[in-house]
Design a protein around this motif. Structure first.
Motif, PDB file in Angstrom:
ATOM      1  N   ARG A 188      20.675  44.087  33.516  1.00 43.25           N
ATOM      2  CA  ARG A 188      19.998  43.730  34.760  1.00 43.25           C
ATOM      3  C   ARG A 188      18.559  43.305  34.482  1.00 43.25           C
ATOM      4  NH1 ARG A 188      20.700  48.275  37.100  1.00 43.25           N
ATOM      5  NH2 ARG A 188      22.810  47.789  37.764  1.00 43.25           N
ATOM      6  N   ALA A 189      17.895  44.008  33.569  1.00 43.52           N
ATOM      7  CA  ALA A 189      16.505  43.674  33.259  1.00 43.52           C
ATOM      8  C   ALA A 189      16.400  42.303  32.596  1.00 43.52           C
ATOM      9  CB  ALA A 189      15.903  44.749  32.349  1.00 43.52           C
ATOM     10  N   ILE A 190      17.345  41.972  31.740  1.00 43.31           N
ATOM     11  CA  ILE A 190      17.318  40.664  31.087  1.00 43.31           C
ATOM     12  C   ILE A 190      17.385  39.546  32.116  1.00 43.31           C
ATOM     13  CG2 ILE A 190      18.907  39.122  29.839  1.00 43.31           C
ATOM     14  CD1 ILE A 190      19.039  41.177  27.651  1.00 43.31           C
ATOM     15  N   GLN A 191      18.165  39.754  33.154  1.00 42.49           N
ATOM     16  CA  GLN A 191      18.233  38.757  34.223  1.00 42.49           C
ATOM     17  C   GLN A 191      16.909  38.701  34.979  1.00 42.49           C
ATOM     18  OE1 GLN A 191      18.662  39.431  37.876  1.00 42.49           O
ATOM     19  NE2 GLN A 191      18.521  37.219  38.162  1.00 42.49           N
ATOM     20  N   GLN A 192      16.293  39.860  35.220  1.00 40.30           N
ATOM     21  CA  GLN A 192      15.072  39.922  36.013  1.00 40.30           C
ATOM     22  C   GLN A 192      13.855  39.370  35.271  1.00 40.30           C
ATOM     23  OE1 GLN A 192      14.158  40.716  39.207  1.00 40.30           O
ATOM     24  NE2 GLN A 192      16.356  40.488  39.567  1.00 40.30           N
ATOM     25  N   TYR A 193      13.898  39.369  33.945  1.00 38.77           N
ATOM     26  CA  TYR A 193      12.796  38.775  33.185  1.00 38.77           C
ATOM     27  C   TYR A 193      13.078  37.311  32.839  1.00 38.77           C
ATOM     28  CZ  TYR A 193      10.405  43.252  32.751  1.00 38.77           C
ATOM     29  OH  TYR A 193       9.722  44.422  33.024  1.00 38.77           O
ATOM     30  N   ALA A 194      14.115  36.738  33.469  1.00 38.01           N
ATOM     31  CA  ALA A 194      14.404  35.299  33.376  1.00 38.01           C
ATOM     32  C   ALA A 194      14.713  34.835  31.956  1.00 38.01           C
ATOM     33  CB  ALA A 194      13.258  34.480  33.968  1.00 38.01           C
ATOM     34  N   CYS A 195      15.274  35.714  31.136  1.00 38.42           N
ATOM     35  CA  CYS A 195      15.600  35.331  29.762  1.00 38.42           C
ATOM     36  C   CYS A 195      16.610  34.178  29.710  1.00 38.42           C
ATOM     37  CB  CYS A 195      16.158  36.537  29.005  1.00 38.42           C
ATOM     38  SG  CYS A 195      15.041  37.960  28.966  1.00 38.42           S
ATOM     39  N   VAL A 196      17.455  34.103  30.735  1.00 37.53           N
ATOM     40  CA  VAL A 196      18.509  33.097  30.748  1.00 37.53           C
ATOM     41  C   VAL A 196      17.951  31.695  30.984  1.00 37.53           C
ATOM     42  CG1 VAL A 196      19.061  33.146  33.220  1.00 37.53           C
ATOM     43  CG2 VAL A 196      20.888  32.771  31.552  1.00 37.53           C
ATOM     44  N   THR A 197      16.680  31.574  31.354  1.00 35.46           N
ATOM     45  CA  THR A 197      16.103  30.245  31.516  1.00 35.46           C
ATOM     46  C   THR A 197      15.809  29.577  30.174  1.00 35.46           C
ATOM     47  OG1 THR A 197      13.839  31.116  31.661  1.00 35.46           O
ATOM     48  CG2 THR A 197      15.053  30.839  33.735  1.00 35.46           C
ATOM     49  N   CYS A 198      15.825  30.360  29.091  1.00 35.31           N
ATOM     50  CA  CYS A 198      15.603  29.793  27.756  1.00 35.31           C
ATOM     51  C   CYS A 198      16.752  30.041  26.787  1.00 35.31           C
ATOM     52  CB  CYS A 198      14.320  30.368  27.140  1.00 35.31           C
ATOM     53  SG  CYS A 198      12.803  29.786  27.927  1.00 35.31           S
ATOM     54  N   HIS A 199      17.570  31.070  27.060  1.00 31.77           N
ATOM     55  CA  HIS A 199      18.622  31.455  26.123  1.00 31.77           C
ATOM     56  C   HIS A 199      19.994  31.458  26.791  1.00 31.77           C
ATOM     57  CE1 HIS A 199      15.573  32.934  23.253  1.00 31.77           C
ATOM     58  NE2 HIS A 199      14.973  33.472  24.305  1.00 31.77           N
ATOM     59  N   VAL A 200      21.005  31.068  26.044  1.00 28.63           N
ATOM     60  CA  VAL A 200      22.385  31.294  26.466  1.00 28.63           C
ATOM     61  C   VAL A 200      22.724  32.733  26.072  1.00 28.63           C
ATOM     62  CG1 VAL A 200      24.791  30.630  26.173  1.00 28.63           C
ATOM     63  CG2 VAL A 200      23.002  28.881  26.180  1.00 28.63           C
ATOM     64  N   ILE A 201      23.082  33.555  27.062  1.00 28.47           N
ATOM     65  CA  ILE A 201      23.297  34.982  26.824  1.00 28.47           C
ATOM     66  C   ILE A 201      24.683  35.365  27.339  1.00 28.47           C
ATOM     67  CG2 ILE A 201      22.371  37.307  27.144  1.00 28.47           C
ATOM     68  CD1 ILE A 201      19.736  35.996  28.014  1.00 28.47           C
ATOM     69  N   PRO A 202      25.579  35.808  26.479  1.00 27.74           N
ATOM     70  CA  PRO A 202      26.900  36.225  26.952  1.00 27.74           C
ATOM     71  C   PRO A 202      26.806  37.294  28.039  1.00 27.74           C
ATOM     72  CG  PRO A 202      26.870  36.111  24.549  1.00 27.74           C
ATOM     73  CD  PRO A 202      25.445  35.934  25.013  1.00 27.74           C
ATOM     74  N   GLY A 203      27.544  37.080  29.129  1.00 25.33           N
ATOM     75  CA  GLY A 203      27.572  38.058  30.207  1.00 25.33           C
ATOM     76  C   GLY A 203      26.492  37.888  31.245  1.00 25.33           C
ATOM     77  N   ILE A 204      25.550  36.967  31.043  1.00 31.13           N
ATOM     78  CA  ILE A 204      24.466  36.730  32.005  1.00 31.13           C
ATOM     79  C   ILE A 204      24.689  35.371  32.655  1.00 31.13           C
ATOM     80  CG2 ILE A 204      21.990  36.582  32.378  1.00 31.13           C
ATOM     81  CD1 ILE A 204      22.911  39.315  31.438  1.00 31.13           C
ATOM     82  N   VAL A 205      24.872  35.366  33.955  1.00 27.91           N
ATOM     83  CA  VAL A 205      25.104  34.130  34.689  1.00 27.91           C
ATOM     84  C   VAL A 205      23.767  33.493  35.029  1.00 27.91           C
ATOM     85  CG1 VAL A 205      26.059  33.116  36.801  1.00 27.91           C
ATOM     86  CG2 VAL A 205      27.247  35.011  35.659  1.00 27.91           C
TER      87      VAL A 205
END
Length: 272
Positions: A188-205
């Motif tokens: 949940r924290a990875i989503q909230q720190y917007a990591c997915v805007t730079c990285h492809v992360i398995p399990g994070i939409v």
């Protein structure tokens, strides 16, 4: 009869999918929702908040110091989108759809627990952020305390209160994690720190933008960012302060707390 209904539902689903694929639905913020669409989204949001706020225990909110602190946070974090008595929202907020709600009305009609839950958790697809990763519980409740008095304020009294309010203090940063690292919280924290805007992360939409390296298999890599031998403690250090470790890195300091970093490292350790 059941077969007919099933065929009808399937046909409607296929039609909706076709319209979406063809780009027939106008997603621009200059084209308002249809009234039934707005009612459905607004009613669903309201019912979801009510259900999730039921068991929240509300602390005393009448303390004048707490209200003053909340005024400072409201000025710094809320008025830009929602406006205030005699104060218009910023131009960018006027162009949002849905338009951010008038909090004078929300404060009159929502319970304190519902306001707290909304400020803490945010609301999907509205632009309302989750402040739980940026403000601590005392700061969140101070905002609720101020919202309770907001409907009674004249424009002049509002300006006086925010002028006298203390400058908002940043969320207290602890040097150690207080809770055992938890991968579910870390996801949940990875989503909230917007990591997915730079990285492809398995399990994070999300946008899955390949700006930085993909994080699939990050748990098995020898080094973090090419500079730190990979370990749980090293990952926490990297997430908290990447620019200290590698000043030339494109990875910015995101203000990640040690607790959040520990939880995020626990999640990343599952990506082998």
């Amino acid at each position: 009869m059941k077969r007919t209904i099933a065929i009808l539902v399937a046909a409607l689903g296929a039609l909706a999918a076709a319209l979406l694929w063809l780009g027939a639905y106008d997603i621009s913020a200059t084209d308002q929702h249809l009234a039934p669409t707005y009612w459905m989204l607004d009613t669903g949001m309201r019912r979801a908040v009510i259900q999730r706020a039921k068991r929240i225990e509300v602390p005393p909110l009448d303390d004048s110091q707490k209200i003053s602190q909340g005024a400072g946070h409201f000025r710094a974090h809320c008025a830009q989108c929602h406006g205030a008595p005699g104060i218009a929202p910023e131009p960018f907020a006027l162009g949002m759809l849905p338009v951010p709600s008038n909090l004078v009305h929300s404060a009159r009609t929502w319970r304190a627990a519902e306001l707290y839950w909304t400020v803490r958790e945010g609301i999907k697809m509205t632009g309302m952020p989750a402040w739980r990763y940026r403000l601590d519980d005392a700061q969140l409740w101070s905002i609720v305390a101020f919202l309770r008095v907001l409907p009674s304020l004249s424009p002049e009294r509002y300006r006086e209160m925010v002028a006298a309010a203390p400058a908002p203090a940043p969320m207290r940063r602890r040097s150690t994690a207080l809770l055992v690292p938890d991968a579910a919280r870390g996801r949940r924290a990875i989503q909230q720190y917007a990591c997915v805007t730079c990285h492809v992360i398995p399990g994070i939409v999300g946008s899955n933008a390949p700006v930085g390296p993909p994080l699939e298999g990050v748990a098995t890599r020898a080094f973090i960012a090419g500079v730190l031998p990979n370990s749980g403690d090293a990952m926490i250090r990297w997430l908290v302060s990447p620019q200290t470790i590698s000043p030339g890195s494109a990875m910015p300091d995101l203000g990640v707390t040690v607790q959040d970093a520990a939880d995020m490292a626990a999640f990343l350790a599952t990506l082998d």
